[in-house]
Design an enzyme around this catalytic site. Structure first.
Site, PDB file in Angstrom:
ATOM      1  N   ASP A  38      33.689  43.273  47.689  1.00 45.54           N
ATOM      2  CA  ASP A  38      34.487  42.555  47.456  1.00 45.54           C
ATOM      3  C   ASP A  38      34.839  41.356  47.553  1.00 45.54           C
ATOM      4  O   ASP A  38      35.143  40.904  48.952  1.00 45.54           O
ATOM      5  CB  ASP A  38      36.016  43.596  47.443  1.00 45.54           C
ATOM      6  CG  ASP A  38      37.193  42.912  46.736  1.00 45.54           C
ATOM      7  OD1 ASP A  38      37.135  41.904  46.392  1.00 45.54           O
ATOM      8  OD2 ASP A  38      38.398  43.671  46.956  1.00 45.54           O
ATOM      9  N   ILE A  39      34.307  40.637  46.930  1.00 44.28           N
ATOM     10  CA  ILE A  39      34.464  38.812  47.215  1.00 44.28           C
ATOM     11  C   ILE A  39      35.724  38.413  47.848  1.00 44.28           C
ATOM     12  O   ILE A  39      35.760  37.633  48.776  1.00 44.28           O
ATOM     13  CB  ILE A  39      34.112  38.146  45.967  1.00 44.28           C
ATOM     14  CG1 ILE A  39      33.297  36.816  46.445  1.00 44.28           C
ATOM     15  CG2 ILE A  39      35.102  37.700  44.992  1.00 44.28           C
ATOM     16  CD1 ILE A  39      32.645  36.217  45.170  1.00 44.28           C
ATOM     17  N   GLY A  88      39.201  41.584  35.885  1.00 44.31           N
ATOM     18  CA  GLY A  88      37.856  41.471  36.864  1.00 44.31           C
ATOM     19  C   GLY A  88      38.051  40.860  38.043  1.00 44.31           C
ATOM     20  O   GLY A  88      39.187  40.951  38.795  1.00 44.31           O
ATOM     21  N   VAL A  89      37.338  39.873  38.618  1.00 47.47           N
ATOM     22  CA  VAL A  89      37.147  39.180  39.754  1.00 47.47           C
ATOM     23  C   VAL A  89      38.431  38.200  39.724  1.00 47.47           C
ATOM     24  O   VAL A  89      38.853  37.998  40.849  1.00 47.47           O
ATOM     25  CB  VAL A  89      35.735  38.434  40.069  1.00 47.47           C
ATOM     26  CG1 VAL A  89      35.664  37.315  39.282  1.00 47.47           C
ATOM     27  CG2 VAL A  89      35.543  38.060  41.645  1.00 47.47           C
ATOM     28  N   ASP A  90      38.649  37.665  38.768  1.00 46.87           N
ATOM     29  CA  ASP A  90      39.805  36.779  38.583  1.00 46.87           C
ATOM     30  C   ASP A  90      41.016  37.531  39.059  1.00 46.87           C
ATOM     31  O   ASP A  90      41.913  36.966  39.701  1.00 46.87           O
ATOM     32  CB  ASP A  90      39.692  36.206  37.087  1.00 46.87           C
ATOM     33  CG  ASP A  90      40.689  35.017  36.840  1.00 46.87           C
ATOM     34  OD1 ASP A  90      41.059  34.562  37.741  1.00 46.87           O
ATOM     35  OD2 ASP A  90      40.655  34.638  36.033  1.00 46.87           O
ATOM     36  N   THR A 121      28.799  38.203  33.651  1.00 45.01           N
ATOM     37  CA  THR A 121      28.384  39.479  33.695  1.00 45.01           C
ATOM     38  C   THR A 121      29.100  40.354  33.411  1.00 45.01           C
ATOM     39  O   THR A 121      28.746  41.631  32.895  1.00 45.01           O
ATOM     40  CB  THR A 121      27.144  39.792  34.579  1.00 45.01           C
ATOM     41  OG1 THR A 121      28.057  40.047  35.897  1.00 45.01           O
ATOM     42  CG2 THR A 121      26.219  38.399  34.804  1.00 45.01           C
ATOM     43  N   GLY A 122      30.414  40.423  33.382  1.00 43.02           N
ATOM     44  CA  GLY A 122      31.401  41.517  33.143  1.00 43.02           C
ATOM     45  C   GLY A 122      31.971  41.471  31.720  1.00 43.02           C
ATOM     46  O   GLY A 122      31.236  41.620  30.833  1.00 43.02           O
TER      47      GLY A 122
HETATM   48  P1  ADP Z   1      33.263  37.427  33.316  1.00 47.63           P
HETATM   49  O1  ADP Z   1      34.624  37.124  32.678  1.00 47.63           O
HETATM   50  O2  ADP Z   1      32.832  36.110  33.823  1.00 47.63           O
HETATM   51  O3  ADP Z   1      32.246  38.214  32.784  1.00 47.63           O
HETATM   52  P2  ADP Z   1      34.349  39.447  35.377  1.00 47.63           P
HETATM   53  O4  ADP Z   1      35.064  39.286  36.500  1.00 47.63           O
HETATM   54  O5  ADP Z   1      34.604  40.410  34.112  1.00 47.63           O
HETATM   55  O6  ADP Z   1      33.975  37.950  34.858  1.00 47.63           O
HETATM   56  O7  ADP Z   1      32.896  40.105  35.919  1.00 47.63           O
HETATM   57  C1  ADP Z   1      31.913  39.337  36.690  1.00 47.63           C
HETATM   58  C2  ADP Z   1      31.173  40.096  37.607  1.00 47.63           C
HETATM   59  O8  ADP Z   1      32.447  40.143  38.777  1.00 47.63           O
HETATM   60  C3  ADP Z   1      31.024  41.502  37.239  1.00 47.63           C
HETATM   61  O9  ADP Z   1      29.793  41.561  37.838  1.00 47.63           O
HETATM   62  C4  ADP Z   1      31.964  42.173  37.942  1.00 47.63           C
HETATM   63  O10 ADP Z   1      31.642  43.695  38.261  1.00 47.63           O
HETATM   64  C5  ADP Z   1      32.382  41.428  39.204  1.00 47.63           C
HETATM   65  N1  ADP Z   1      33.655  41.742  39.995  1.00 47.63           N
HETATM   66  C6  ADP Z   1      34.807  42.211  39.450  1.00 47.63           C
HETATM   67  N2  ADP Z   1      35.613  42.356  40.740  1.00 47.63           N
HETATM   68  C7  ADP Z   1      35.065  41.717  41.679  1.00 47.63           C
HETATM   69  C8  ADP Z   1      35.293  41.733  43.200  1.00 47.63           C
HETATM   70  N3  ADP Z   1      36.491  41.915  43.786  1.00 47.63           N
HETATM   71  N4  ADP Z   1      34.484  41.165  43.948  1.00 47.63           N
HETATM   72  C9  ADP Z   1      33.192  41.050  43.653  1.00 47.63           C
HETATM   73  N5  ADP Z   1      32.660  40.784  42.227  1.00 47.63           N
HETATM   74  C10 ADP Z   1      33.818  41.466  41.208  1.00 47.63           C
END
Ligand code: ADP
Length: 171
Positions: free
Chosen positions: A11-12, A33-35, A119-120
């Site tokens: 988890d970033i 997602g990550v945001d 990529t999400g």
């Molecule tokens: P985007 O809209 O740019 O595609 P996403 O957040 O949907 O962004 O996904 C981008 C990547 O981040 C995906 O590979 C997803 O699995 C990953 N991701 C989601 N949550 C986390 C996290 N907490 N830490 C690291 N990577 C994450």
């Protein structure tokens, strides 16, 4: 000490680095997602700070403090939505990486962690995106004298496998 580029799984938001990169959207007001994970972990001050920035065009990047995160800063970038490959998606993704790296260098940052931008939810094919990420990071490392430690963070094991095999393929 030389530059370092490594793949890690996790988890970033847990990483105590100079900056983590957020795969944001143009509003910079949070999302899924990550945001979403970054905003939850950083706390409401991040949203308030982002509101004052007034958004970020696709392909560009903005830096903020990390607030409650263990990371000192967040570099927010807006990746392209995959539309089949004919809409400059590859060039735009490359510019995301370049702009994040430039901002990190301008702020004297020495350690940086990237998620797999676009990529999400944005649907960019993972291996193509990973090749672009590695190319841009290596180009940056070849031209930037200040050594930097860069992590490519995979949230799941499959993504880690793709990053690791792509790192070998193009090394
Ligand atoms: P985007 O809209 O740019 O595609 P996403 O957040 O949907 O962004 O996904 C981008 C990547 O981040 C995906 O590979 C997803 O699995 C990953 N991701 C989601 N949550 C986390 C996290 N907490 N830490 C690291 N990577 C994450």
């Amino acid at each position: 000490m030389p530059h370092q580029l490594m793949a890690v799984q996790g988890d970033i938001t847990s990483l105590a680095v100079d900056a983590i990169v957020n795969a944001a959207n143009e509003s910079l007001l949070g999302g899924g997602g990550v945001d979403g994970a970054i905003h939850r972990a950083a706390g409401p001050q991040l949203l308030a700070y982002c509101r004052d920035l007034g958004g970020c065009p696709t392909g560009e990047a903005r830096i903020t403090p990390g607030f409650r995160l263990p990371a000192r800063h967040v570099i927010h970038t807006v990746g392209p939505v995959w539309q089949g490959g004919q809409a400059e998606e590859e060039a735009i993704l490359a510019s995301c990486y370049r702009n994040c790296l430039r901002l990190a260098a301008e702020h004297g940052l020495r350690s940086l962690a990237f998620p797999a931008i676009s990529t999400g939810a944005f649907g960019f094919p993972l291996r193509r995106a990973t090749r672009i990420a590695i190319q841009e990071i290596r180009d940056f490392m070849a031209t930037n004298e200040m050594p930097m430690s860069i992590l490519m963070v995979a949230f799941d094991e499959d993504t880690l496998g793709v990053i690791e095999s792509t790192l070998q393929e193009v090394s």
